[in-house]
Write a protein that holds these residues in place. Sequence first.
Motif, PDB file in Angstrom:
ATOM      1  N   PHE A  50       7.399  13.872  -0.746  1.00 34.92           N
ATOM      2  CA  PHE A  50       6.546  14.923  -0.191  1.00 34.92           C
ATOM      3  C   PHE A  50       5.649  15.540  -1.255  1.00 34.92           C
ATOM      4  O   PHE A  50       4.571  16.030  -0.970  1.00 34.92           O
ATOM      5  CB  PHE A  50       7.403  16.013   0.469  1.00 34.92           C
ATOM      6  N   GLN A  51       6.129  15.507  -2.522  1.00 34.39           N
ATOM      7  CA  GLN A  51       5.322  16.052  -3.606  1.00 34.39           C
ATOM      8  C   GLN A  51       4.123  15.146  -3.870  1.00 34.39           C
ATOM      9  O   GLN A  51       3.003  15.603  -4.026  1.00 34.39           O
ATOM     10  CB  GLN A  51       6.169  16.183  -4.880  1.00 34.39           C
ATOM     11  N   LEU A  52       4.365  13.847  -3.907  1.00 34.25           N
ATOM     12  CA  LEU A  52       3.301  12.894  -4.220  1.00 34.25           C
ATOM     13  C   LEU A  52       2.347  12.682  -3.045  1.00 34.25           C
ATOM     14  O   LEU A  52       1.213  12.252  -3.225  1.00 34.25           O
ATOM     15  CB  LEU A  52       3.902  11.539  -4.615  1.00 34.25           C
ATOM     16  N   ILE A  53       2.853  12.935  -1.826  1.00 31.35           N
ATOM     17  CA  ILE A  53       2.133  12.729  -0.573  1.00 31.35           C
ATOM     18  C   ILE A  53       1.875  11.246  -0.317  1.00 31.35           C
ATOM     19  O   ILE A  53       2.260  10.704   0.693  1.00 31.35           O
ATOM     20  CB  ILE A  53       0.810  13.526  -0.507  1.00 31.35           C
ATOM     21  N   SER A  54       1.195  10.576  -1.281  1.00 35.53           N
ATOM     22  CA  SER A  54       0.929   9.166  -1.088  1.00 35.53           C
ATOM     23  C   SER A  54       1.671   8.400  -2.176  1.00 35.53           C
ATOM     24  O   SER A  54       1.540   8.717  -3.348  1.00 35.53           O
ATOM     25  CB  SER A  54      -0.571   8.916  -1.206  1.00 35.53           C
TER      26      SER A  54
ATOM     27  N   GLN B 271       0.813  -1.227   0.000  1.00 32.42           N
ATOM     28  CA  GLN B 271       0.000   0.000   0.000  1.00 32.42           C
ATOM     29  C   GLN B 271       0.837   1.264   0.000  1.00 32.42           C
ATOM     30  O   GLN B 271       0.363   2.318  -0.369  1.00 32.42           O
ATOM     31  CB  GLN B 271      -0.871   0.013   1.248  1.00 32.42           C
ATOM     32  N   GLY B 272       2.049   1.133   0.460  1.00 34.82           N
ATOM     33  CA  GLY B 272       2.929   2.295   0.511  1.00 34.82           C
ATOM     34  C   GLY B 272       2.655   3.174   1.721  1.00 34.82           C
ATOM     35  O   GLY B 272       2.049   2.738   2.707  1.00 34.82           O
ATOM     36  N   ILE B 273       3.082   4.406   1.616  1.00 30.60           N
ATOM     37  CA  ILE B 273       2.999   5.331   2.748  1.00 30.60           C
ATOM     38  C   ILE B 273       2.246   6.584   2.319  1.00 30.60           C
ATOM     39  O   ILE B 273       2.396   7.067   1.196  1.00 30.60           O
ATOM     40  CB  ILE B 273       4.411   5.737   3.238  1.00 30.60           C
ATOM     41  N   THR B 274       1.416   7.103   3.205  1.00 33.70           N
ATOM     42  CA  THR B 274       0.794   8.398   2.978  1.00 33.70           C
ATOM     43  C   THR B 274       1.433   9.390   3.946  1.00 33.70           C
ATOM     44  O   THR B 274       1.365   9.202   5.157  1.00 33.70           O
ATOM     45  CB  THR B 274      -0.716   8.330   3.224  1.00 33.70           C
ATOM     46  N   LEU B 275       2.070  10.394   3.372  1.00 35.89           N
ATOM     47  CA  LEU B 275       2.786  11.355   4.202  1.00 35.89           C
ATOM     48  C   LEU B 275       1.859  12.461   4.683  1.00 35.89           C
ATOM     49  O   LEU B 275       0.794  12.688   4.104  1.00 35.89           O
ATOM     50  CB  LEU B 275       3.925  11.974   3.396  1.00 35.89           C
ATOM     51  N   PRO B 276       2.247  13.145   5.741  1.00 38.90           N
ATOM     52  CA  PRO B 276       1.454  14.293   6.179  1.00 38.90           C
ATOM     53  C   PRO B 276       1.461  15.385   5.125  1.00 38.90           C
ATOM     54  O   PRO B 276       2.364  15.445   4.286  1.00 38.90           O
ATOM     55  CB  PRO B 276       2.196  14.764   7.432  1.00 38.90           C
ATOM     56  N   VAL B 277       0.467  16.244   5.125  1.00 39.18           N
ATOM     57  CA  VAL B 277       0.474  17.384   4.209  1.00 39.18           C
ATOM     58  C   VAL B 277       0.770  18.652   4.995  1.00 39.18           C
ATOM     59  O   VAL B 277       0.522  18.729   6.194  1.00 39.18           O
ATOM     60  CB  VAL B 277      -0.874  17.551   3.472  1.00 39.18           C
ATOM     61  N   TYR B 278       1.296  19.614   4.271  1.00 39.00           N
ATOM     62  CA  TYR B 278       1.642  20.882   4.903  1.00 39.00           C
ATOM     63  C   TYR B 278       0.357  21.594   5.290  1.00 39.00           C
ATOM     64  O   TYR B 278      -0.612  21.640   4.507  1.00 39.00           O
ATOM     65  CB  TYR B 278       2.458  21.722   3.922  1.00 39.00           C
ATOM     66  N   GLY B 279       0.339  22.167   6.497  1.00 35.14           N
ATOM     67  CA  GLY B 279      -0.873  22.803   6.995  1.00 35.14           C
ATOM     68  C   GLY B 279      -1.238  24.076   6.244  1.00 35.14           C
ATOM     69  O   GLY B 279      -2.384  24.484   6.235  1.00 35.14           O
ATOM     70  N   GLY B 280      -0.262  24.683   5.572  1.00 35.48           N
ATOM     71  CA  GLY B 280      -0.508  25.986   4.948  1.00 35.48           C
ATOM     72  C   GLY B 280      -1.276  25.892   3.641  1.00 35.48           C
ATOM     73  O   GLY B 280      -1.884  24.866   3.319  1.00 35.48           O
TER      74      GLY B 280
ATOM     75  N   PHE C  35      -2.258  25.419  -0.173  1.00 37.67           N
ATOM     76  CA  PHE C  35      -1.881  24.341  -1.084  1.00 37.67           C
ATOM     77  C   PHE C  35      -0.929  24.839  -2.176  1.00 37.67           C
ATOM     78  O   PHE C  35       0.055  24.181  -2.511  1.00 37.67           O
ATOM     79  CB  PHE C  35      -3.141  23.734  -1.712  1.00 37.67           C
ATOM     80  N   ASP C  36      -1.207  26.034  -2.731  1.00 34.86           N
ATOM     81  CA  ASP C  36      -0.347  26.590  -3.770  1.00 34.86           C
ATOM     82  C   ASP C  36       1.048  26.885  -3.229  1.00 34.86           C
ATOM     83  O   ASP C  36       2.041  26.741  -3.935  1.00 34.86           O
ATOM     84  CB  ASP C  36      -0.950  27.881  -4.342  1.00 34.86           C
ATOM     85  N   GLN C  37       1.061  27.276  -1.977  1.00 35.71           N
ATOM     86  CA  GLN C  37       2.344  27.569  -1.337  1.00 35.71           C
ATOM     87  C   GLN C  37       3.194  26.297  -1.249  1.00 35.71           C
ATOM     88  O   GLN C  37       4.391  26.321  -1.492  1.00 35.71           O
ATOM     89  CB  GLN C  37       2.072  28.090   0.070  1.00 35.71           C
ATOM     90  N   THR C  38       2.537  25.188  -0.912  1.00 33.55           N
ATOM     91  CA  THR C  38       3.252  23.910  -0.841  1.00 33.55           C
ATOM     92  C   THR C  38       3.861  23.573  -2.194  1.00 33.55           C
ATOM     93  O   THR C  38       5.002  23.141  -2.293  1.00 33.55           O
ATOM     94  CB  THR C  38       2.294  22.774  -0.451  1.00 33.55           C
ATOM     95  N   LYS C  39       3.076  23.789  -3.256  1.00 32.82           N
ATOM     96  CA  LYS C  39       3.561  23.487  -4.615  1.00 32.82           C
ATOM     97  C   LYS C  39       4.801  24.300  -4.935  1.00 32.82           C
ATOM     98  O   LYS C  39       5.763  23.789  -5.506  1.00 32.82           O
ATOM     99  CB  LYS C  39       2.470  23.832  -5.630  1.00 32.82           C
ATOM    100  N   LEU C  40       4.753  25.591  -4.573  1.00 27.05           N
ATOM    101  CA  LEU C  40       5.903  26.463  -4.820  1.00 27.05           C
ATOM    102  C   LEU C  40       7.110  25.983  -4.034  1.00 27.05           C
ATOM    103  O   LEU C  40       8.230  25.942  -4.537  1.00 27.05           O
ATOM    104  CB  LEU C  40       5.576  27.893  -4.382  1.00 27.05           C
TER     105      LEU C  40
END
Lengths: 246, 354
Positions: free
Chosen positions: B243-247, B157-166, B168-173
């Motif tokens: 971290f980009q893929l998250i899961s 199944q792999g791993i699902t990482l936490p997402v950044y709380g801020g 969403f566009d900021q995370t992409k940048l």
Amino acid sequence: MSIIDVSHVSKSYGGVKANTDVSIKVEKGGITGLIGPNGSGKTTLFNSIVGYHPIDSGSIKYEGKEISKMQVPEIARLGLLRTFQQTRIYGEMNCVENMLISLPHRKMSLLETLKKNTAEDRERAEHLLEFVGLFEKRHLRSGSLSFGQQKLLEFAMALMNEPTVLLLDEPTAGINPTLINGLIDRLKRANSEFGITLFIIEHNMRVIMNMADQIYCLAHGELLASGNAADIQNDQRVIDAYLGAH
Amino acid sequence: MNIQKIGFYGILLAITIAAPFLFPNYTTQLATLWLFIIVSMTWDMTGGQMGYNSLGNIFFYGTGMYVAAVIAIGLVYDVGEYTGASGGGRYDFTNEQYIIGFVLGSLGAGLFCAFSAFILGYVLFGLRGPYFAIGTLGTAIAAGELVSNWDWVGGGQGITLPVYGGDFDQTKLFIYFAFAITGVVLFIFLNWLYKTRFGAAMNAIRDDEEKAEAMGIHTMRYKLVAWAMSAFFIGVVGGISAFQLISFEPLESAYQTINLGIFMVVCVLLGGKGTLWGPIIGAIAFQVFKEVTWNYFLGWQWVALGALIVVTVVYFQDGLMGWLKHTKPEWFGLTVDEKESETRATSKAEAAAR
């Protein structure tokens, strides 16, 4: 004092006995020759010394140290270098680059290799290219040089490496006859000026008789005769071996 | 460095920084482009500069993902519990924890991969030519299978990482710049490395390893260190990708041998092996080709990609940079013997006639 001491070395490929019980001594600081008809096991002996293949029996000592179980790069790093019968150079690079790659890496730590080549390195490279007569061609792709020029380049690369002993496999083969005298002169100077011990396989009798202090003759994988140029020239067994009286 | 060069690099840097702001809808694609550029450059270190064609560099990418994820999670929670819950439990990460996990995870991934390259290299560098390629490929596939059966890291199944709380566009940048900075650092690093004696030794190994050995060059040392350097950077971008893929899961996204594992080789071949710019140009050309076919020829995209690979491998082996080097050698400061270029031309003509 002998720097390479080969004693009772045998090597066979399957049923073919390439070397049988060969013993040879290479004197430090001298020029030693190795002659013999085609297929007499000269290159096999060279390959045994520099570690290209394991020997079946006997011992090979370099400066008193047993090297017959060591690998090619280890032996090369002791300062025992060889050139090839068929030249081996880095064909896609130009002559100066070939020379710079040949700097003695054995004398550098990993950190030193992370430096760029210095102006002195380049100067030395060009100086040695001039020494072998390739200065005009120094910026050409080395693969585009003629076979004879590639041989000279390989010789210059070996000198760049500052070896203690240089094993040359037919240095004059394929070299224009008019250039051979120049090459003999350079080999002698490499020996006298740079203090490099030379051990040379050669087919050209004039060349080897002219240079070597001590000559060994192999035939059918066995040591046939040894001595100075005059001894060898007058040895009936050597003459028979070359004329096919066997 | 002259003024033209400074200007050139300045413009490139400005484009790099401005790109995600000029094309905000394409930030993710641009980040992926950087990923391709980086893995291509690292592949070229061994494949192009040293003559060791690895088909298993994807191993470091996948391993980097997992190591980064395990570090990021392990800093805050128990990894086994976290993956056991497969996203079911409640595991919050503060923004600070996320960023620390991101940075330490990616760097740790790089270091771990460099270390594994040393160990793997010790075994695999005994192989030459196609055997090395297959040996590395086997390693990557085996690693994918092993990891997909390892429950502690989430198994298949792999791993699902936490997402950044801020935002969403900021995370992409943030992810884009993480890739871009790694890429710029890698470029500066390689630009320097290839000019050193170390770089020359790598080329010597490529051109004639037996000769290099006979000249006393420490071939094994250079091969190991070069592969470890390359693995470090792949590990880092593997970590960022996690971290980009998250899961992510092991076979399709982490140890994706048939996708990114092959794409990086194609990019390098397309751009030109053994050159500094080849992998970069190849990666850009490949990424554009891929996006265009995926958008306009859907259903035929794999066929088009296969055709591109066949054409590149059969007719265009030296790539764009290699082709330029042959046609315009003076741009590269090469001198070619007049006679030689003639013989080359005739032999080419003969080859064409055949």
